[in-house]
Design a protein around this motif. Sequence first.
Motif, PDB file in Angstrom:
ATOM      1  N   GLN A  55       0.840  -1.207   0.000  1.00 21.13           N
ATOM      2  CA  GLN A  55       0.000   0.000   0.000  1.00 21.13           C
ATOM      3  C   GLN A  55       0.867   1.245   0.000  1.00 21.13           C
ATOM      4  O   GLN A  55       0.547   2.258  -0.632  1.00 21.13           O
ATOM      5  CB  GLN A  55      -0.908  -0.021   1.224  1.00 21.13           C
ATOM      6  N   SER A  58       1.943   2.080  -3.423  1.00 18.17           N
ATOM      7  CA  SER A  58       0.883   2.771  -4.167  1.00 18.17           C
ATOM      8  C   SER A  58       0.873   4.261  -3.852  1.00 18.17           C
ATOM      9  O   SER A  58       0.755   5.106  -4.755  1.00 18.17           O
ATOM     10  CB  SER A  58      -0.472   2.149  -3.824  1.00 18.17           C
ATOM     11  N   TYR A  59       1.038   4.606  -2.567  1.00 19.24           N
ATOM     12  CA  TYR A  59       1.085   6.015  -2.190  1.00 19.24           C
ATOM     13  C   TYR A  59       2.294   6.711  -2.816  1.00 19.24           C
ATOM     14  O   TYR A  59       2.210   7.863  -3.268  1.00 19.24           O
ATOM     15  CB  TYR A  59       1.143   6.153  -0.670  1.00 19.24           C
ATOM     16  N   ASP A  62       1.664   7.364  -6.531  1.00 15.95           N
ATOM     17  CA  ASP A  62       0.701   8.451  -6.710  1.00 15.95           C
ATOM     18  C   ASP A  62       1.316   9.800  -6.356  1.00 15.95           C
ATOM     19  O   ASP A  62       1.008  10.833  -6.988  1.00 15.95           O
ATOM     20  CB  ASP A  62      -0.538   8.213  -5.852  1.00 15.95           C
ATOM     21  N   TYR A 189      -9.116  -5.953  -2.638  1.00 12.56           N
ATOM     22  CA  TYR A 189      -9.377  -4.557  -2.280  1.00 12.56           C
ATOM     23  C   TYR A 189      -9.123  -3.622  -3.461  1.00 12.56           C
ATOM     24  O   TYR A 189      -9.879  -2.673  -3.711  1.00 12.56           O
ATOM     25  CB  TYR A 189      -8.506  -4.177  -1.083  1.00 12.56           C
ATOM     26  N   LEU A 190      -8.051  -3.905  -4.219  1.00 11.75           N
ATOM     27  CA  LEU A 190      -7.716  -3.056  -5.358  1.00 11.75           C
ATOM     28  C   LEU A 190      -8.672  -3.272  -6.523  1.00 11.75           C
ATOM     29  O   LEU A 190      -9.142  -2.316  -7.142  1.00 11.75           O
ATOM     30  CB  LEU A 190      -6.274  -3.314  -5.802  1.00 11.75           C
ATOM     31  N   ASN A 191      -8.933  -4.544  -6.881  1.00  5.65           N
ATOM     32  CA  ASN A 191      -9.813  -4.839  -8.015  1.00  5.65           C
ATOM     33  C   ASN A 191     -10.258  -6.291  -7.902  1.00  5.65           C
ATOM     34  O   ASN A 191      -9.523  -7.207  -8.264  1.00  5.65           O
ATOM     35  CB  ASN A 191      -9.097  -4.595  -9.346  1.00  5.65           C
ATOM     36  N   MET A 306      -8.672   2.927 -12.102  1.00  8.35           N
ATOM     37  CA  MET A 306      -7.623   2.742 -11.100  1.00  8.35           C
ATOM     38  C   MET A 306      -6.586   3.835 -11.229  1.00  8.35           C
ATOM     39  O   MET A 306      -6.286   4.317 -12.331  1.00  8.35           O
ATOM     40  CB  MET A 306      -6.947   1.365 -11.264  1.00  8.35           C
ATOM     41  N   THR A 307      -6.015   4.212 -10.089  1.00 10.12           N
ATOM     42  CA  THR A 307      -4.913   5.166 -10.119  1.00 10.12           C
ATOM     43  C   THR A 307      -3.646   4.454 -10.550  1.00 10.12           C
ATOM     44  O   THR A 307      -3.565   3.218 -10.543  1.00 10.12           O
ATOM     45  CB  THR A 307      -4.699   5.783  -8.732  1.00 10.12           C
ATOM     46  N   SER A 310      -2.344   2.334  -7.793  1.00  7.20           N
ATOM     47  CA  SER A 310      -3.090   1.095  -7.615  1.00  7.20           C
ATOM     48  C   SER A 310      -2.696   0.061  -8.654  1.00  7.20           C
ATOM     49  O   SER A 310      -2.597  -1.132  -8.354  1.00  7.20           O
ATOM     50  CB  SER A 310      -4.599   1.377  -7.704  1.00  7.20           C
ATOM     51  N   PHE A 314      -1.053  -3.405  -7.763  1.00  3.66           N
ATOM     52  CA  PHE A 314      -1.721  -4.637  -8.159  1.00  3.66           C
ATOM     53  C   PHE A 314      -0.750  -5.577  -8.867  1.00  3.66           C
ATOM     54  O   PHE A 314      -0.674  -6.774  -8.554  1.00  3.66           O
ATOM     55  CB  PHE A 314      -2.904  -4.311  -9.081  1.00  3.66           C
TER      56      PHE A 314
END
Length: 726
Positions: A55, A58-59, A62, A189-191, A306-307, A310, A314
């Motif tokens: 996670q 992912s941050y 982004d 949670y993501l997809n 999705m970002t 993400s 994934f």
Amino acid sequence: MLAPKNNQQPLVQAKGSDAQIYKRLLSYVVPYWVAFLISIIGYLLFSVSNVAFLQLISYIVDSLQGNDPLLQSEYANLFAELFGVSDSLNRTVIPLAIIALVLSRGVGTFIGDTFITYVSTNLVHDLRLQLFNQLMRLPTSFFDATQQGHLVAKVTFHVTQVTGAATDAVKVIIREGFTVIGYLGFLLYLNWKLTLIFLAVAPMIGLLVMLAGIRFRLISERIQQSMGDVTHVASEAVQGHRVVRIFGGAEYEKQRFAKASNNYRRQSMKMVVTASIATPTTQLLVGLALAGLVWLVLDPLLLAAMTAGSVVAFITTGGLLAKPIRQLSEVNATVQKGLAAAEDIFDLFDQITERDNGTEMLKFVKGQVEFREVSFSYGNDLPQVLRALSFTVKPGEIIALVGRSGSGKSTLASLIPRFYSPTSGSILIDGMPIEELSLVNLRQHIALVTQEVTLFNDSIANNIAYGSLGDAREEDIIAAAQKAYIWEFITELEHGLDTVIGDDGVLLSGGQRQRLAIARAFLKDAPLLILDEATSALDSESERYIQSALEEVVKGRTTFIIAHRLSTIESADRILVIDNGSIIEQGRHAELLALNGHYANLHSHGSEEENSSSKNEIDIGQSLPIDRNARKGWDFHPLVRAWYSDASWLNVLSPLGRLYEKLGRWRRSRIEKHQWQAPVPVIVVGNINIGGTGKSPLVISLVEQFKARGYTPGVVSRGYGGVSAE
């Protein structure tokens, strides 16, 4: 499966499934459930740290696009209160989060590994103790039907295989299992739609793991058997190394060991090959699923939902799944090894232990022994060894058992301490059936000295004061050694009673070993004494000493003497002549000779051992009186006694005597003309001295010297149990 040697005791129970075996194995974890729970918490912390790190990735991705995901999250106010208001809060929080996650991951690993190892090592320790304790409780019939090497392999090799299943396997299953669950949860949670596509390969992976597990289990069972063969061959060769060398069996034993070891190597290679095929195949399936996911993720329609962070998280999570899945598939081999070993160990646990339903405890035993119609067979399909024996032994009476080898003498003696149970009839001590006595109490009143002496790699004192005699005073140990005529030898040793005698007393001579075992029986001072060929390994002088000692030790106690040397039992109160499992004659020595039956035949022809006169009348080395009239009263064959007593009816045989004389002269002349000469030199080493004087080492040295000069010597030796022939 082991066939019971005594038909009264089935030895094994039905085998369970893998799930039942593993459940039974894990039941040993219950006493350590607190430590097991703490280890699970540690691995949960490890797994959560891994998912949280994804996670965080992912941050980070982004944030590289100019956004601050932390300020846009629902926890922005909380972070602002902790770290203050900032346009780049992620620059502060994310590095700290990395440090925190690394620390939590390390703490989780430490807690999980430490406590699961604590549980597993205790589990294996408990299994090993229970295994050894079970061996101490199994009946004699079990050891008769089981190879010693395979039993040793169970205690050594098989338990280590269980260690793998209980330590490495459980650790990997818990840690990597939680990791896989965490990764899959993060993917959902993501997809969740893409995750379901990824899970489509799960049945194929499960089928592959199941097929590989079946193969692993089959090979693991073969590995257990082959390791037992390796241990068995090695132990036989080591124990019989002298025989191997004397008779040139080194090459043969090398071939046997090479064959057993090669079989173990082949099975181990099959295990590796199976694992080497299963693991890459599992990775290939995961890789195909991951490739399909990447192809779908790169679809613009999916990317719109999705970002960038993400998407990267994934794909990264999908790639990281391959490692724990691979480890879980590899651990299958370890689990199957452990299950095969656990099944073998549990099979031993399920053996029926020595039956002990007796509850009576006798503090004092007078020594009366009664056999009532006792019969015995080693199995339903085997002939009877003893047939309806009935006799009573009075307290303090000395009973000698004689007969041909295999007639049932030792079996009869083995029934008294309940090494075996009669198939019919009953045995009573002081009027009480021995089945009603507890085994421990029964055997407290019995001392035993067998032909095959068992000594331990310990001091002389601990070998004499063995087991329940461990609290004996040193002066009592010395007195027992003196009675057994071994104290003089002990005093000559540098460390005396503290001298360590090696494996099975290898540093002692045969006679010394036998006398040490007799000293142990002296120290126990039991009211019932069983001497099974107790003087078979003794030379003439040692036997004379032991016979004198035995005359003292048997006073006031019931004694059963089994002997092939009839000279050792001529002073017995009663002699039982056993043939084909039945008592065919009984009485004192002189009475049995007068019957001129089976015992007289054994005595006159020396079919059991050398013929010798009674110990009470002739000492070792004493010559027979030259004057035949002085020999009156000696116990001989009736014809010999008639000769020495100048019976008048012998004159009738004078024509036969003259004919025999002429035939003897004719035969002597032929022998002198055609006298046989040995084709090779013959060296005779006579056994006329006390044990420990170096006769056996002399023979061994001569053999080694001859072999060094290129000769091939042959050795014919009686020895202790044939050991000297080595």
